[in-house]
Design an enzyme around this catalytic site. Structure first.
Site, mmCIF file in Angstrom:
data_model
loop_
_atom_site.group_PDB
_atom_site.id
_atom_site.type_symbol
_atom_site.label_atom_id
_atom_site.label_comp_id
_atom_site.label_asym_id
_atom_site.label_seq_id
_atom_site.Cartn_x
_atom_site.Cartn_y
_atom_site.Cartn_z
ATOM 1 N N ASP A 167 -50.344 -3.652 -18.590
ATOM 2 C CA ASP A 167 -49.004 -3.952 -18.741
ATOM 3 C C ASP A 167 -49.304 -5.041 -17.933
ATOM 4 O O ASP A 167 -49.758 -4.852 -17.297
ATOM 5 C CB ASP A 167 -47.794 -2.841 -18.293
ATOM 6 C CG ASP A 167 -48.665 -1.904 -17.389
ATOM 7 O OD1 ASP A 167 -49.933 -2.321 -16.506
ATOM 8 O OD2 ASP A 167 -48.115 -0.824 -16.951
ATOM 9 N N HIS A 219 -44.552 8.811 -16.372
ATOM 10 C CA HIS A 219 -45.134 7.154 -17.123
ATOM 11 C C HIS A 219 -46.803 7.593 -17.433
ATOM 12 O O HIS A 219 -47.511 7.683 -16.366
ATOM 13 C CB HIS A 219 -44.848 5.830 -17.250
ATOM 14 C CG HIS A 219 -44.712 5.420 -16.275
ATOM 15 N ND1 HIS A 219 -44.464 4.476 -15.120
ATOM 16 C CD2 HIS A 219 -46.462 5.489 -15.195
ATOM 17 C CE1 HIS A 219 -45.115 4.097 -14.300
ATOM 18 N NE2 HIS A 219 -45.938 4.852 -14.197
HETATM 19 P P1 PGA Z 1 -50.306 4.481 -8.955
HETATM 20 O O1 PGA Z 1 -50.098 4.450 -10.337
HETATM 21 O O2 PGA Z 1 -51.745 4.789 -9.625
HETATM 22 O O3 PGA Z 1 -50.151 3.418 -8.189
HETATM 23 O O4 PGA Z 1 -50.490 5.742 -8.399
HETATM 24 C C1 PGA Z 1 -49.812 5.206 -11.731
HETATM 25 C C2 PGA Z 1 -48.771 4.805 -12.686
HETATM 26 O O5 PGA Z 1 -47.915 4.529 -12.331
HETATM 27 O O6 PGA Z 1 -49.269 5.158 -13.792
#
Ligand code: PGA
Length: 255
Positions: free
Chosen positions: A77, A148
């Site tokens: 993304d 998510h």
């Molecule tokens: P993070 O994000 O690794 O910064 O906790 C994970 C995500 O939102 O998929």
């Protein structure tokens, strides 16, 4: 080092001692994939979670254990709108954490464009490029506090390919730690869809820290529902979840 392996709802789960051990385990799975297939198609994730894994992949590259020159990559993304030179863009993150240090061919790097005017065209071209590469061999995932994966927020359509996403308030808040203020976090993003992720041959999801413990329990043991996008992974036949002890706090008693 402790390395506990479990299987639950078709998901392979490793509970590692801490963040470093989780990162090492994930790096060794990516390295094995790259060794077995020089031209592997890797699906890459951003965020805090995979940083330690990228550090280890860079080390392994520097020690001549792995080679990126035939590797093809697709990132999950990118914020929209954002320019690649913006320090909070995922294009910038990938340079900073991996690409500048390894011999990946520039033309083999794919990240959804955060600045292309025609969003439909961007999404369609991304889906086509993934299909042309023969789909992703190994997809790395993190998980948001709201369940998510990529930026597929709750209530997603499971059948979606790459698409424009309105970010959840929870995601904007969680990601505001990387920006000067919450107002600076883009409200939209372009994300691979669940369909792209589910077409990956192997999936490795990593999570670290107590803040992820509740959502992981729900994802692993709860119903498969668009309200918790990561729950769809129960229906994939090759998912490995790598957790540290804190992220595993709620699930451990059940395994
Ligand atoms: P993070 O994000 O690794 O910064 O906790 C994970 C995500 O939102 O998929």
């Amino acid at each position: 080092m402790k390395d506990n392996k479990y299987v639950y709802n078709n998901l392979k789960i490793f509970i590692m001692e801490d963040y470093e051990a989780m990162s090492e385990k994930a790096a060794s799975m990516v390295a094995a994939q790259m060794t077995l297939k020089n031209d592997s198609v890797l699906g890459l994730a951003t965020g805090s979670t995979p940083e330690g894994m990228y550090r280890r992949l860079v080390q392994r590259y520097q020690q001549h254990q792995i080679d990126f020159h035939e590797i093809i990559s697709f990132n999950l993304d990118e914020y929209y709108p954002i320019l690649p030179e913006n320090k909070e863009s995922y294009a910038y993150y990938m340079e900073k954490n991996l690409f500048q240090f390894v011999n990946i061919a520039r033309q083999n790097i794919h990240i959804p464009s955060g600045s292309h005017q025609n969003i439909d065209e961007t999404c369609k071209a991304y889906d086509q490029a993934i299909a042309k590469a023969g789909n992703i061999d190994l997809q790395i995932l993190g998980i948001g506090n709201n369940g998510h994966i990529g930026f597929n927020e709750p209530d997603i359509k499971f059948e979606a390919g790459t698409h424009l996403v309105e970010l959840d308030e929870a995601t904007i808040l969680a990601n505001s730690r990387f920006f000067e203020s919450v107002e600076d976090v883009p409200k939209k993003a372009i994300s691979m869809g669940i369909r792209n992720i589910m077409h990956s041959k192997k999936i490795v999801l990593m999570a670290s820290g107590i803040a992820k413990a509740a959502v992981l329990k729900e994802m692993i043991t709860g119903p498969v529902t668009p309200n918790l996008p990561a729950s769809i992974l129960q229906l994939h036949n090759d998912v490995t979840i790598i957790l540290d002890e804190d992220a595993a706090k709620e699930i451990k008693a059940i395994l």
